[in-house]
Design an enzyme around this catalytic site. Structure first.
Site, PDB file in Angstrom:
ATOM      1  N   LYS A 114       1.243  -1.244   0.104  1.00  0.00           N
ATOM      2  CA  LYS A 114       0.118   0.369   0.293  1.00  0.00           C
ATOM      3  C   LYS A 114       1.322   1.376   0.095  1.00  0.00           C
ATOM      4  CE  LYS A 114      -2.971   3.120   1.138  1.00  0.00           C
ATOM      5  NZ  LYS A 114      -1.766   4.115   1.712  1.00  0.00           N
ATOM      6  N   GLU A 151       9.795   3.042  10.539  1.00  0.00           N
ATOM      7  CA  GLU A 151      10.495   3.570  10.692  1.00  0.00           C
ATOM      8  C   GLU A 151      10.344   4.442   9.719  1.00  0.00           C
ATOM      9  OE1 GLU A 151      12.204   6.693   9.280  1.00  0.00           O
ATOM     10  OE2 GLU A 151      12.258   5.449   7.057  1.00  0.00           O
ATOM     11  N   CYS A 156      13.525  11.931   5.988  1.00  0.00           N
ATOM     12  CA  CYS A 156      13.627  11.134   6.827  1.00  0.00           C
ATOM     13  C   CYS A 156      15.071  11.874   8.168  1.00  0.00           C
ATOM     14  CB  CYS A 156      13.572   9.936   7.834  1.00  0.00           C
ATOM     15  SG  CYS A 156      13.787   8.180   6.308  1.00  0.00           S
ATOM     16  N   GLU A 202       9.583  17.987  13.762  1.00  0.00           N
ATOM     17  CA  GLU A 202      10.138  17.759  11.854  1.00  0.00           C
ATOM     18  C   GLU A 202       9.603  18.096  10.453  1.00  0.00           C
ATOM     19  OE1 GLU A 202      11.350  13.256   9.548  1.00  0.00           O
ATOM     20  OE2 GLU A 202       9.122  13.714  10.462  1.00  0.00           O
TER      21      GLU A 202
END
Length: 490
Positions: free
Chosen positions: A169, A247, A281, A384
Site C-alpha cells: 500500500k 521506520e 527522514c 520534523e
C-alpha cells in the site's frame, strides 16, 4: 490514464477513483483506484492463498525470480525515474542516478541473501540445538510518498525473497511507481498473488490492511504519528499480535567540530538537508557547529544555499523541486514563518516564492531556507519540518554537542564530523540514534541495519537484520540419548 489495483495477478477496479497530481505543475497525471475494505480483503486473501506454494519453493528458485525483477527494474530506470519525478517532485538527477538504481540493487542483494539464510548450532553433552527460519506469511508493506519506489523495494525485496507474500500500500500522494512494480513482478515470473498492490487513503485502505487478522507482519515507513496509530490499530477486533518494522520520523543532528575538514563537512551538510527536496527522514536538519567556527561556517553555508537551483524537477540541473502537495507546502511555510518569531535569524530563503517559468508558477515550490542562532528548544529545531529548512545551532564542547544532539524526541540518524578519532568514536556511541555516519553523508550499505530509536521507530531492516520482521526463528533441540529423563512414578 487509469491505475487499478493488482490483486491475484489481475487488475481490479474500484467504484471510486482519485487523482494523482504533478506537484510541479498541478496537472493531473492519472486517476487511481480508491480501495477500501473489499479490495484489502481480496488482496490479503490472494496473498494468503499464494503463500504455501511460494514459501515451499526452494530458495534458489525464488532467488532467480527476485533477481529477474531487479534486472527488469534496472532495464526500466529512465521510465521509472521520470514517473517518480512527475508523481513526487523528486528531482530527476536523484531518481535517475540514485533512487531507482538503488531499488534494483535491493532485489539483486536479497536474491543472494535468501539462499544463505542460516542459523546457529549449540551442541551440549545431551542435545544438539539448532535454529531454523521460516517465512512469516502475509505481510503489509506501507511505503511513504517522499521516495516511494526505493522504499517499497527495500521492503518488497526481502519480504518476497524470504518466502513471504505481500500486500503493498503506497501513499495516495505517490501511487504510480508501485503500480509499475506490480506489473514488473508479474513480468519477472513471480506468481500471481505473491505481490498485490492496493491503492487508496489511509483510513479507507491502510487501516483495514494493518488490522486484518491474516496479516502477520507490518513494515511501515512514514510519520511518527501514523506509526503510533498503526500499532494501536493492528490488534483491533482481536486480530492478534503482529511483527513490526516501523521506520518513523527524524530530526537528525549533524555535528561539526572545529577540527573537521571544512570543505567536506560543508558539502555533506548541504547535501543532507537539501537533497530529496529536504523531504527525507534522515535529513541532517539540525546542524550543530562548534562555536569557534560557527560564524564562518554559517556564512558559507547560507551563501551556497541561496545559490541552489530550484525549479523543474525534470531538469538535470535542478537540485530542489516542489513539495509533494499544497498541504505540505503550507506546513513548510508555516515553520519558515515561525522561525523569526521564535528568535532565529533567517540567513536566506523565506516566504517569497522562487522565480520560476510560467508553467511552474502553480507548483508547490519553496526556497531553501537557512536559520542561524537557533536554540534547540525552538519548535523549528524540535519538530520534523520535512522540507528544505536548515537550523544552525552553536555548541561549546563535546559534552555540549552530545547534550544538544540527544535533546530531541527523535533518534533516527546522526552525523559527526571530526578528525579526532577518539572523539569520533565517543560521540558516535553517545548519540541516541539508530545510525551514525562519521565524516560522511548517509551512505548506508545494504548489509547494515536501518531504523531508529525513541520516536523514530522500532525494528530494523537491511541485511540479516531483515530477519526480525520477515522471518520466524525456530529452536530445535534433538536428544542425543543416554541422559536421564525424570520419571514420575505413574
Amino acid at each position: 490514464m487509469r491505475i487499478q489495483h493488482l490483486i491475484a495477478g489481475r487488475p481490479v477496479e474500484s467504484a471510486e477513483y482519485f487523482e494523482t497530481v504533478n506537484p510541479a505543475t498541478q496537472e493531473t497525471l492519472a486517476e487511481v483506484a480508491r480501495g477500501g475494505v473489499a479490495e484489502v480483503n481480496a488482496a490479503v486473501q490472494a496473498a494468503k492463498d499464494a503463500f504455501p506454494a511460494w514459501a515451499a519453493k526452494p530458495a534458489a528458485d525464488r532467488a532467480k525470480l527476485v533477481r529477474r525483477l531487479g534486472d527488469l527494474i534496472a532495464a526500466h530506470v529512465p521510465e521509472l525515474a521520470r514517473t517518480e519525478t512527475m508523481d513526487t517532485g523528486q528531482v530527476i538527477a536523484q531518481t535517475g542516478k540514485q533512487l531507482v538504481p538503488r531499488a534494483a540493487d535491493n532485489f539483486t542483494y536479497f536474491a543472494e541473501m535468501c539462499v544463505r539464510v542460516d542459523g546457529h548450532t549449540y551442541p551440549t553433552p545431551t542435545h544438539l540445538n539448532y535454529t531454523l527460519f521460516h517465512p512469516v506469511g502475509v505481510c503489509a508493506l506501507i511505503s511513504p510518498w517522499n521516495v516511494p519506489f526505493m522504499t517499497a523495494t527495500w521492503k518488497t525485496a526481502p519480504c518476497l525473497a524470504f518466502g513471504n507474500t505481500a500486500v503493498l500500500k503506497m501513499s495516495e500522494l505517490s501511487p504510480l511507481t508501485a503500480a509499475r512494480l506490480g506489473e514488473l513482478a508479474l513480468e519477472a515470473g513471480i506468481p500471481a498473488g505473491v505481490l498485490n498492490v492496493v491503492h487508496g487513503f489511509g483510513k479507507e485502505a491502510g487501516e483495514p490492511l494493518v488490522a486484518h487478522p491474516d496479516v502477520r507482519a507490518i513494515s511501515f515507513t512514514g510519520s511518527t504519528a501514523t506509526g503510533n496509530r498503526i500499532v494501536g490499530m493492528s490488534t483491533r477486533g482481536g486480530a492478534g499480535l503482529k511483527k513490526f518494522s516501523m521506520e518513523l520520523g527524524g530530526k537528525s543532528p549533524f555535528v561539526v567540530f572545529d577540527d573537521a575538514d571544512p570543505a567536506r563537512a560543508l558539502d555533506a551538510a548541504l547535501f543532507m538537508i537539501f537533497s530529496n527536496n529536504g523531504e527525507r527522514c534522515t535529513a541532517g536538519s539540525r546542524i550543530l557547529v562548534q562555536r569557534s567556527i560557527y560564524a564562518d561556517f554559517a556564512a558559507r553555508f547560507a551563501e551556497r544555499a541561496q545559490r541552489i537551483a530550484v525549479g523543474d524537477p525534470l531538469d538535470e540541473k535542478t537540485i530542489v523541486g516542489p513539495m509533494i502537495s499544497p498541504a505540505h507546502l503550507a506546513k513548510v511555510r508555516h515553520y519558515i514563518e515561525l522561525g523569526p518569531k521564535e528568535g532565529a535569524t533567517m540567513l536566506c530563503g523565506g516566504l517569497d516564492a522562487p522565480e520560476l517559468p510560467a508553467a511552474l508558477r502553480n507548483g508547490n515550490f519553496v526556497r531553501p531556507t537557512v536559520f542561524a542562532d537557533v536554540d534547540n528548544r525552538m519548535k523549528i529545531a524540535q519538530d520534523e519540518i520535512f522540507g528544505p529548512v536548515a537550523c544552525l545551532i552553536p555548541f561549546d564542547d563535546e559534552a555540549d554537542a552530545i547534550r544538544i544532539a540527544n535533546d530531541i524526541p527523535y533518534g533516527l540518524s546522526s552525523y559527526v564530523w571530526t578528525e579526532n578519532l577518539g572523539r569520533a568514536h565517543r560521540v558516535a556511541a553517545a548519540i541516541e540514534a539508530g545510525m551514525c555516519f562519521v565524516n560522511s553523508q548517509n551512505v548506508r550499505d545494504l548489509r547494515q541495519p536501518f531504523g531508529g530509536t525513541k520516536a523514530s521507530g522500532t525494528g530494523r531492516e537491511g541485511g540479516t537484520w531483515s530477519y526480525e520482521v520477515f522471518l520466524e526463528p525456530k529452536n530445535v533441540a534433538v536428544s542425543l540419548g543416554g541422559h536421564h529423563i525424570p520419571h514420575w512414578g505413574v
